[in-house]
Design a protein around this motif. Structure first.
Motif, PDB file in Angstrom:
ATOM      1  N   GLY A 126      44.991  38.237  33.566  1.00 38.42           N
ATOM      2  CA  GLY A 126      43.810  38.721  34.252  1.00 38.42           C
ATOM      3  C   GLY A 126      43.888  38.353  35.719  1.00 38.42           C
ATOM      4  N   ILE A 127      43.432  39.252  36.600  1.00 38.99           N
ATOM      5  CA  ILE A 127      43.524  38.958  38.038  1.00 38.99           C
ATOM      6  C   ILE A 127      42.169  39.014  38.738  1.00 38.99           C
ATOM      7  N   ALA A 128      41.068  39.072  37.973  1.00 33.95           N
ATOM      8  CA  ALA A 128      39.729  39.012  38.564  1.00 33.95           C
ATOM      9  C   ALA A 128      39.599  39.987  39.736  1.00 33.95           C
ATOM     10  N   SER A 129      39.103  39.506  40.879  1.00 39.00           N
ATOM     11  CA  SER A 129      38.852  40.388  42.030  1.00 39.00           C
ATOM     12  C   SER A 129      40.116  40.885  42.706  1.00 39.00           C
ATOM     13  N   GLY A 130      41.266  40.413  42.261  1.00 43.99           N
ATOM     14  CA  GLY A 130      42.521  40.890  42.845  1.00 43.99           C
ATOM     15  C   GLY A 130      42.720  42.377  42.696  1.00 43.99           C
ATOM     16  N   CYS A 131      41.979  42.994  41.774  1.00 44.07           N
ATOM     17  CA  CYS A 131      42.175  44.434  41.578  1.00 44.07           C
ATOM     18  C   CYS A 131      41.168  45.288  42.348  1.00 44.07           C
ATOM     19  N   LYS A 132      40.396  44.708  43.254  1.00 43.35           N
ATOM     20  CA  LYS A 132      39.558  45.536  44.127  1.00 43.35           C
ATOM     21  C   LYS A 132      40.410  46.495  44.948  1.00 43.35           C
ATOM     22  N   VAL A 133      41.636  46.109  45.232  1.00 50.69           N
ATOM     23  CA  VAL A 133      42.520  46.979  46.007  1.00 50.69           C
ATOM     24  C   VAL A 133      42.824  48.260  45.244  1.00 50.69           C
ATOM     25  N   PHE A 134      42.856  48.207  43.910  1.00 50.16           N
ATOM     26  CA  PHE A 134      43.071  49.422  43.117  1.00 50.16           C
ATOM     27  C   PHE A 134      41.878  50.365  43.257  1.00 50.16           C
ATOM     28  N   THR A 135      40.680  49.797  43.290  1.00 53.12           N
ATOM     29  CA  THR A 135      39.476  50.595  43.486  1.00 53.12           C
ATOM     30  C   THR A 135      39.502  51.279  44.847  1.00 53.12           C
ATOM     31  N   ALA A 136      39.920  50.535  45.864  1.00 53.18           N
ATOM     32  CA  ALA A 136      39.997  51.097  47.210  1.00 53.18           C
ATOM     33  C   ALA A 136      41.006  52.239  47.273  1.00 53.18           C
ATOM     34  N   VAL A 137      42.141  52.081  46.606  1.00 52.99           N
ATOM     35  CA  VAL A 137      43.131  53.159  46.562  1.00 52.99           C
ATOM     36  C   VAL A 137      42.540  54.386  45.882  1.00 52.99           C
ATOM     37  N   ALA A 138      41.832  54.182  44.770  1.00 54.81           N
ATOM     38  CA  ALA A 138      41.225  55.303  44.054  1.00 54.81           C
ATOM     39  C   ALA A 138      40.266  56.082  44.955  1.00 54.81           C
TER      40      ALA A 138
END
Length: 318
Positions: free
Chosen positions: A33-45
């Motif tokens: 699990g990477i918690a908030s580390g995946c906000k960057v995926f949301t930004a890309v989307a």
């Protein structure tokens, strides 16, 4: 932990238990699990949808979700949400709350599987400040961005990202897994207490979403950086825009779209993402001058940052 430099050579190490009860060891393909580390995926989307002309950075959120956010300032834009400058209230207010677990005293974490289920935590709270006034890290803003993705694509947020980000990057072992349906070779998150270690299954939402909670491997995170930097994930123009500092956080540190940007003498020397939850500690970076990527994933509540600094010290001396 995995490091990849400009010679295309991978240097990785894995240690510790992915499952303490069964005494299963972590390896370089273990999913964390990477918690908030995946906000960057949301930004890309979001940026992909902007490229498809379904959205603009200056689109006002009120035009899309006014019925869900009755107290929203109509001037809040997609750009404000991406850069944590919206002024929206958050579902976890770090100014007033110290323990993430406190959220689940009234709403069990096992009920939260979709972004819309977080709305009652913040939708009728007043704005904290005027849009664009300052930077204030905000998870709810990214929850709302996920709802925008769902509105414009007709797909669950997680499904969209898995198809349009993970698959595109070759992130074959990364998904928004549910905590009660974890596949093999996935690290359980652990929290150390006075009476020993316990898992984090009652401390985080049962399924991750737009603000955090995806599971990735070290190898897959390096693949994400490669696709982002090689401009194969977004167009050349959008990639350049994506990697520009947008708002100053403090001296030498800015925030862009879903990622932190460190500068010295007005030059970017590090892009990085990070995530911390109970039982989760994550840091991943790209150093443009060295063309070096780094991913450090931990199933404990701390440790990733310290490991990252050790690696940085080693490379700075080499």
């Amino acid at each position: 932990m995995l490091v990849k430099d400009s010679t295309a050579e991978d240097q990785g190490i894995a240690f510790g238990w992915s499952n303490r009860a069964e005494r299963l060891e972590n390896n370089l393909n273990t999913k964390f699990g990477i918690a908030s580390g995946c906000k960057v995926f949301t930004a890309v989307a979001i940026c992909q949808l902007i490229e498809e002309k379904k959205l603009q950075f200056d689109t006002q959120l009120y035009e899309l979700l006014a019925h869900d956010l009755p107290l929203l300032d109509p001037n809040v834009t997609i750009h404000h949400l991406l850069t944590h400058t919206s002024g929206m209230p958050d579902y976890f207010d770090e100014d007033k709350m110290e323990n993430f677990d406190d959220l689940w005293k009234t709403t069990p974490m096992y009920t939260l599987r979709q972004g819309k289920e977080f709305l009652p935590f913040f939708q009728i709270k007043p704005m904290k400040f005027k849009p664009g006034e300052r930077f204030h890290y905000n998870n709810a803003g990214y929850i709302v961005l996920g709802l925008v993705v769902e509105l414009l694509t007709g797909k669950d947020f997680q499904e969209y990202v898995e198809e349009n980000v993970f698959t595109h990057c070759g992130m074959v072992n990364s998904r928004y897994y549910e905590m009660d349906k974890l596949p093999e070779n996935t690290a359980m998150g652990y929290i150390q207490g006075e009476d020993g270690w316990k898992s984090n299954i009652y401390s985080v939402p049962v399924k991750g979403g737009a603000d955090g909670g995806a599971f990735v491997t070290a190898v897959d995170m390096i693949r994400f950086w490669e696709a982002l930097i090689d401009q194969s994930l977004l167009s050349e123009d959008m990639s350049e825009e994506f990697l520009k500092p947008k708002v100053r956080v403090k001296e030498g540190v800015s925030y862009g779209y879903g990622l932190w940007i460190n500068t010295a003498s007005e030059q970017v020397y590090k892009y990085h993402v990070m995530g911390y939850d109970p039982g989760v500690s994550f840091h991943s970076c790209y150093y443009p001058a060295e063309k070096l990527s780094l991913a450090v994933l931990s199933n404990r509540s701390s440790g990733a940052y310290e490991m990252m600094k050790v690696v940085e010290d080693v490379f700075s001396k080499s």
